[in-house]
Design a protein around this motif. Sequence first.
Motif, PDB file in Angstrom:
ATOM      1  N   GLY A  66       2.209 -38.562 -66.274  1.00  0.00           N
ATOM      2  CA  GLY A  66       2.681 -39.784 -66.926  1.00  0.00           C
ATOM      3  C   GLY A  66       4.176 -39.789 -67.208  1.00  0.00           C
ATOM      4  N   ILE A  67       4.824 -38.641 -67.113  1.00  0.00           N
ATOM      5  CA  ILE A  67       6.255 -38.583 -67.429  1.00  0.00           C
ATOM      6  C   ILE A  67       7.068 -38.682 -66.139  1.00  0.00           C
ATOM      7  CG2 ILE A  67       8.083 -37.289 -68.593  1.00  0.00           C
ATOM      8  CD1 ILE A  67       5.756 -38.130 -70.431  1.00  0.00           C
ATOM      9  N   THR A  68       7.971 -39.638 -66.105  1.00  0.00           N
ATOM     10  CA  THR A  68       8.851 -39.827 -64.952  1.00  0.00           C
ATOM     11  C   THR A  68      10.068 -38.923 -65.104  1.00  0.00           C
ATOM     12  OG1 THR A  68       8.160 -42.114 -64.672  1.00  0.00           O
ATOM     13  CG2 THR A  68      10.312 -41.520 -63.777  1.00  0.00           C
ATOM     14  N   PRO A  69      10.265 -37.981 -64.178  1.00  0.00           N
ATOM     15  CA  PRO A  69      11.370 -37.032 -64.347  1.00  0.00           C
ATOM     16  C   PRO A  69      12.701 -37.594 -63.845  1.00  0.00           C
ATOM     17  CG  PRO A  69       9.652 -36.182 -62.860  1.00  0.00           C
ATOM     18  CD  PRO A  69       9.446 -37.654 -63.002  1.00  0.00           C
ATOM     19  N   GLY A  70      13.771 -37.344 -64.583  1.00  0.00           N
ATOM     20  CA  GLY A  70      15.100 -37.505 -64.029  1.00  0.00           C
ATOM     21  C   GLY A  70      15.320 -36.399 -63.000  1.00  0.00           C
ATOM     22  N   HIS A 346      12.410 -43.882 -59.689  1.00  0.00           N
ATOM     23  CA  HIS A 346      11.649 -42.658 -59.935  1.00  0.00           C
ATOM     24  C   HIS A 346      10.319 -43.042 -60.580  1.00  0.00           C
ATOM     25  CE1 HIS A 346      15.252 -39.649 -60.388  1.00  0.00           C
ATOM     26  NE2 HIS A 346      15.462 -40.503 -59.409  1.00  0.00           N
ATOM     27  N   TRP A 348       6.237 -41.412 -62.163  1.00  0.00           N
ATOM     28  CA  TRP A 348       5.459 -40.321 -62.758  1.00  0.00           C
ATOM     29  C   TRP A 348       4.427 -39.731 -61.810  1.00  0.00           C
ATOM     30  CZ3 TRP A 348       5.006 -45.500 -63.323  1.00  0.00           C
ATOM     31  CH2 TRP A 348       3.802 -46.069 -62.958  1.00  0.00           C
TER      32      TRP A 348
ATOM     33  N   ALA B 392       2.589 -44.964 -68.828  1.00  0.00           N
ATOM     34  CA  ALA B 392       3.354 -44.947 -67.577  1.00  0.00           C
ATOM     35  C   ALA B 392       2.863 -46.060 -66.659  1.00  0.00           C
ATOM     36  CB  ALA B 392       3.222 -43.585 -66.896  1.00  0.00           C
ATOM     37  N   PHE B 400      12.474 -39.364 -68.198  1.00  0.00           N
ATOM     38  CA  PHE B 400      12.868 -38.257 -69.056  1.00  0.00           C
ATOM     39  C   PHE B 400      14.046 -37.527 -68.419  1.00  0.00           C
ATOM     40  CE2 PHE B 400      12.465 -33.604 -69.750  1.00  0.00           C
ATOM     41  CZ  PHE B 400      12.804 -33.587 -71.088  1.00  0.00           C
ATOM     42  N   GLY B 401      15.165 -37.495 -69.115  1.00  0.00           N
ATOM     43  CA  GLY B 401      16.336 -36.786 -68.595  1.00  0.00           C
ATOM     44  C   GLY B 401      17.006 -37.586 -67.486  1.00  0.00           C
ATOM     45  N   ALA B 402      18.225 -37.195 -67.175  1.00  0.00           N
ATOM     46  CA  ALA B 402      18.984 -37.956 -66.171  1.00  0.00           C
ATOM     47  C   ALA B 402      18.918 -37.255 -64.819  1.00  0.00           C
ATOM     48  CB  ALA B 402      20.426 -38.082 -66.611  1.00  0.00           C
TER      49      ALA B 402
END
Lengths: 402, 402
Positions: A66-70, A346, A348, B392, B400-402
């Motif tokens: 569920g977390i979209t990473p940079g 981007h 997840w 999401a 999360f993060g760049a």
Amino acid sequence: MDISLELIKEIARPSPTKIVLLVIDGLGGLPNPETGKTELETANTPYLDQLATKGICGLIDLVAPGITPGSSPGHLALFGYDPIRFNIGRGVLEAIGIDFDLQPGDVAARGNFCTVDKAGRITDRRAGRISTDKCAELCQLLDGLVIDNIKISVCPVREHRFVVVFRGDNLVPSLSDSDPQQVGVAPKAVTALSPEAGRAASIANQFIARAQAILAEHHPANMALLRGFSRRPHFPSMGEVYKLRPAAIASYPMYRGLAKLIGMEILETGTTIEDELATLKQNYADYDFFFLHIKGTDSAGEDGDLDRKVSIIEQVDNALSKLISMEPDVIVVTGDHSTPVLLRAHSWHPVPILLYSKWCRPDKVNEFSESACLSGGLGRFPATQVMPLAMANALKLTKFGA
Amino acid sequence: MDISLELIKEIARPSPTKIVLLVIDGLGGLPNPETGKTELETANTPYLDQLATKGICGLIDLVAPGITPGSSPGHLALFGYDPIRFNIGRGVLEAIGIDFDLQPGDVAARGNFCTVDKAGRITDRRAGRISTDKCAELCQLLDGLVIDNIKISVCPVREHRFVVVFRGDNLVPSLSDSDPQQVGVAPKAVTALSPEAGRAASIANQFIARAQAILAEHHPANMALLRGFSRRPHFPSMGEVYKLRPAAIASYPMYRGLAKLIGMEILETGTTIEDELATLKQNYADYDFFFLHIKGTDSAGEDGDLDRKVSIIEQVDNALSKLISMEPDVIVVTGDHSTPVLLRAHSWHPVPILLYSKWCRPDKVNEFSESACLSGGLGRFPATQVMPLAMANALKLTKFGA
């Protein structure tokens, strides 16, 4: 039961075997409504399919479901560094992104040129998104100031974005942002968040005042906002942790900067996939871990360009024959996140991964795709486990405990 | 890489998209020895199967593999609150279970009517499981006492169980139990476990003495035992964490109480599945997250009633057409634990889950069942990841993060 870098460090041993980690940026996708196929499934990829057949496949979560990473957390996870624990400040990330050679004591901040009205209130946080050329011109006016023995570098990034780096003694980066992240209010004074940061706060505020005076006549870019003051973090190096001689082959500065931060050697290369493979071949004898980065897939995904993303995946596949002929002991192919063409961003969604080595336990997957990887032998797992798996398959880890 | 609520709070953003979380209590089951099919597999569920086909499926562990969840940890996990970290005291849970309107300073305790002999030793910790009517009658005798400006409410729960709530200033709940959890010994004095709890201990002991005097002639219920002194915990609200306007539709007080504890709006509803869906429809415009709770499946499982559990699953399935026609952006269907008819109790078995959204990456599962979900695209995962996934898929999380 999280495996820490400390534990890996205890059981890692040097060996002549070689690992190649090929990161296809933004690799994962979503099925096209017309064909039911993702970008990777649409591409014709005989070499990837061959590696999938001989190897073992799965799906990785870079940060968590569920977390979209940079890009930065995505890559740190692939290198085995927990991206939540190993946090990189915004200023440092921006400096890395333009290949700025940050020194250990430097304090970096992300800057925005912005517009303020006569009362000093922000009316546009991005100064109408001035051109990158205009940004470079304004940065030149601010670059090279010296305040209280602190040398200040100001470098353009893109449009209204720039980086400020403060260099000198006794700079502590625990500073609040001057950017209030909203319009209609004045920029905030930078304040020290710890007693030792008083000097740095004073210098930052003096810099902002000087910038305001210098920019006064440059409407709409008549003010500067700073945020994310940070220092280059001290991460354990890959050499120490994994007992590797690691090298990075990447054409984009951001990825070279990240690799440098964890102690990889940066190899000069060109802009094409063929250039990167030529660089790999030239340097093949001198290192035992190679990180190869392909950027085009992510950019095509962000542009929503299906054909281009498919075509770049096919170019990568085609170039793989050269990689395979070098016979690395372990080949890992994956991405740092998904960038589905349908989302133009981007996402997840978990990313397909294949690992080929003489010692993997092959599964029945014979195609490198999101849906095939779902039934792969690696299952679905956190990306921080990729490095331990690659190391194990290269016989570079001794057993844990007696 | 544990994802904390703090991290989610940083990346959550408000948006008009809507999420519906349908919890079918005790959904998971075990295969019937005669048919080889679980309760869910026995039921005819065309709408669930349709959602499974278009969506993505998997299996969740509410607490951890092998751990049988109570209703409270099961639900907390589904709402994204780590059920081990977010602990609710026994007294508070019982008060919530009867819809008692607990105020922030209140101290609640779980009570048992019990039997003591002439020497004061406990001979039956449950007073022969007196009827709920008898319990209510005895509670009336104790309810409304005031000791040292503390008002004491005593409310029946079921059989020998009741709740005591102490209301007034300066009550600290760090108190030992009076219930020794064994027979043959006298009830223990309540002692303060921290210096500030002295006053509360004294009041609890005075209440117990008064109760003993009042109950003396009511053998077998001639004494009261207290345990689990606790105060309403301060959990971060779903509104704060997820930037949602969440609403709960549940006919049982326990689930409404839990939902209220984390800041959901409680919508008045009836006792049937149709009532709950009508409530959803009426309030659909005003919220962006709905928790719908179906209790009957769990009760049927605990009664060992296969036909009833199957029939309730089929009723839920039938009602789903109405839910689907409202076109929420994300639909999640799952349970808070398994309650296999064969075990007649909550169990540790993982629970099937389906998630439908425009942005899910569908898998090949085309049937909502324990065995089909085993090869689902979500894999097997901790229930605390359900909310991040739902968020999401509703495009309510930034990267999360760049």
